[in-house]
Design an enzyme around this catalytic site. Structure first.
Site, PDB file in Angstrom:
ATOM      1  N   ASP A  10       0.853  -1.200   0.000  1.00 28.16           N
ATOM      2  CA  ASP A  10       0.000   0.000   0.000  1.00 28.16           C
ATOM      3  C   ASP A  10       0.889   1.251   0.000  1.00 28.16           C
ATOM      4  O   ASP A  10       0.887   2.008   0.957  1.00 28.16           O
ATOM      5  CB  ASP A  10      -0.949  -0.002   1.220  1.00 28.16           C
ATOM      6  CG  ASP A  10      -0.223  -0.010   2.562  1.00 28.16           C
ATOM      7  OD1 ASP A  10       0.961  -0.440   2.615  1.00 28.16           O
ATOM      8  OD2 ASP A  10      -0.819   0.433   3.571  1.00 28.16           O
ATOM      9  N   HIS A 241       9.771  -0.189   8.884  1.00 27.49           N
ATOM     10  CA  HIS A 241       8.821  -1.300   9.062  1.00 27.49           C
ATOM     11  C   HIS A 241       8.859  -2.262   7.864  1.00 27.49           C
ATOM     12  O   HIS A 241       9.224  -3.424   7.994  1.00 27.49           O
ATOM     13  CB  HIS A 241       7.393  -0.767   9.196  1.00 27.49           C
ATOM     14  CG  HIS A 241       7.151   0.094  10.394  1.00 27.49           C
ATOM     15  ND1 HIS A 241       7.236  -0.376  11.679  1.00 27.49           N
ATOM     16  CD2 HIS A 241       6.798   1.401  10.508  1.00 27.49           C
ATOM     17  CE1 HIS A 241       6.940   0.599  12.530  1.00 27.49           C
ATOM     18  NE2 HIS A 241       6.674   1.685  11.839  1.00 27.49           N
TER      19      HIS A 241
END
Ligand code: BDR
Ligand code: CA
Length: 315
Positions: A10, A241
């Site tokens: 995303d 991340h």
């Protein structure tokens, strides 16, 4: 021999870093990007995925558009305060010249797996909706996949989207619970380790100073992300991340893991919390019974992971 991967993404600023890392690695073959709503709406994340490939000169890699909303709830909305109005910071990247393929994300994942049974690794770095959809449509998918390496969840630490939940899992807890419950090899690269992997200012300078088109894109994007992280977490640098999943795929020895079934809370204020069992399975409460072990990352050699990230982005 290269390892074939599909990145379900995303984009997303740290997604962009992960994608550029994977494209730069001689050990990986990126079969495709599948897109999902999350950091931004699906239209934006899909356009960004195409644009990132164009910037990297890799428009030969297909992009398959995926879900616009979670499987059983409403989309919580864009995280524009983290990733900017356009998902890659405040500056809009040029519209891509290419388009997504006809197949949607779940179908692309399945047909890629069918074409190379047991070979493909899935690397989801957004909400797990596309993987859950693929599982619902094709129950034989797990036996066709080599490994699933997920950025998401928090086993022994607090969440980031809420006090209890990590953002990707929080976006679609029902999907995550399906993915953690399927019979395939899953590694969870969650906040337990990603909050230790921080790109500091000096490294950011080296990454954005290479003069490449990728570096130019990252220059605007990383500085936006940096402002958010520094304000909220009070650290000097940015969390890596999503890049942590690529580091894990390339060098799992840099991570310490524990094997345990995981359930995802779908109710009330702790919705999205990933709960490991962490006790012998014969002492498992009903909710964890019959669930497969998940390979949960609990510690990381952050220095070496950062070296790997820099090596791939800077050379
Ligand atoms: C995850 O949430 C998104 O904001 C990031 O791209 C990453 O995938 C971190 O919790
Ligand atoms: Ca992401």
């Amino acid at each position: 021999m290269t390892r074939p991967i599909i990145i379900d993404t995303d984009p997303g600023i740290d997604d962009a870093v992960a994608i550029f890392m994977a494209l730069a690695s001689p050990d990986l073959e990126v079969l495709g990007l599948t897109t999902v709503y999350g950091n931004a709406k699906i239209e934006v994340t899909t356009s960004n995925a195409l644009a990132l490939l164009e910037i990297a000169g890799r428009s030969d890699i297909p992009v398959a558009r995926g879900a616009s909303r979670p499987i059983a709830s409403d989309y919580l909305g864009p995280a524009d305060f983290v990733h900017g109005e356009h998902g890659l910071g405040q500056r809009k990247v040029a519209d891509p010249k290419t388009s997504p393929i006809k197949d949607d994300a779940a179908e692309f994942i399945y047909t890629s797996a069918l074409a190379s049974p047991g070979k493909v690794t899935l690397v989801p770095i957004g909400p797990l909706t596309n993987l859950a959809t693929a599982l619902q449509r094709h129950p034989d998918l797990p036996e066709l996949i080599d490994e699933v390496v997920i950025m998401g969840g928090n086993a022994l630490v607090p969440g980031n989207a809420t006090p209890t939940a990590e953002a990707n899992i929080n976006n679609d807890p029902e999907a995550a619970d399906l993915v953690f419950g399927a019979d395939w090899a899953v590694t969870m690269v969650g906040l337990d380790v990603t909050h230790d992997i921080i790109m500091d200012h000096a490294c950011m300078g080296r990454v954005t100073g290479t003069g490449t088109a990728q570096a130019q894109l990252l220059d605007g994007a990383l500085s936006f992300y940096r402002e958010f992280v520094e304000q909220v977490a009070g650290i000097e640098g940015i969390f890596m991340h999503d890049p942590a999943t690529i580091a894990y795929v390339l060098n799992p020895e840099l991570f310490t893991t524990v094997a345990s079934p995981v359930r995802v809370e779908t109710e009330s204020f702790s919705r999205g919390k990933t709960w490991p069992l962490l006790r012998p399975t014969d002492m498992a409460p009903e909710a964890w019974q019959g669930r497969p072990n998940i390979n949960i990352c609990t510690e990381v050699n952050a220095v070496e992971v950062m070296n790997l990230i820099e090596e791939l982005l800077v050379g």
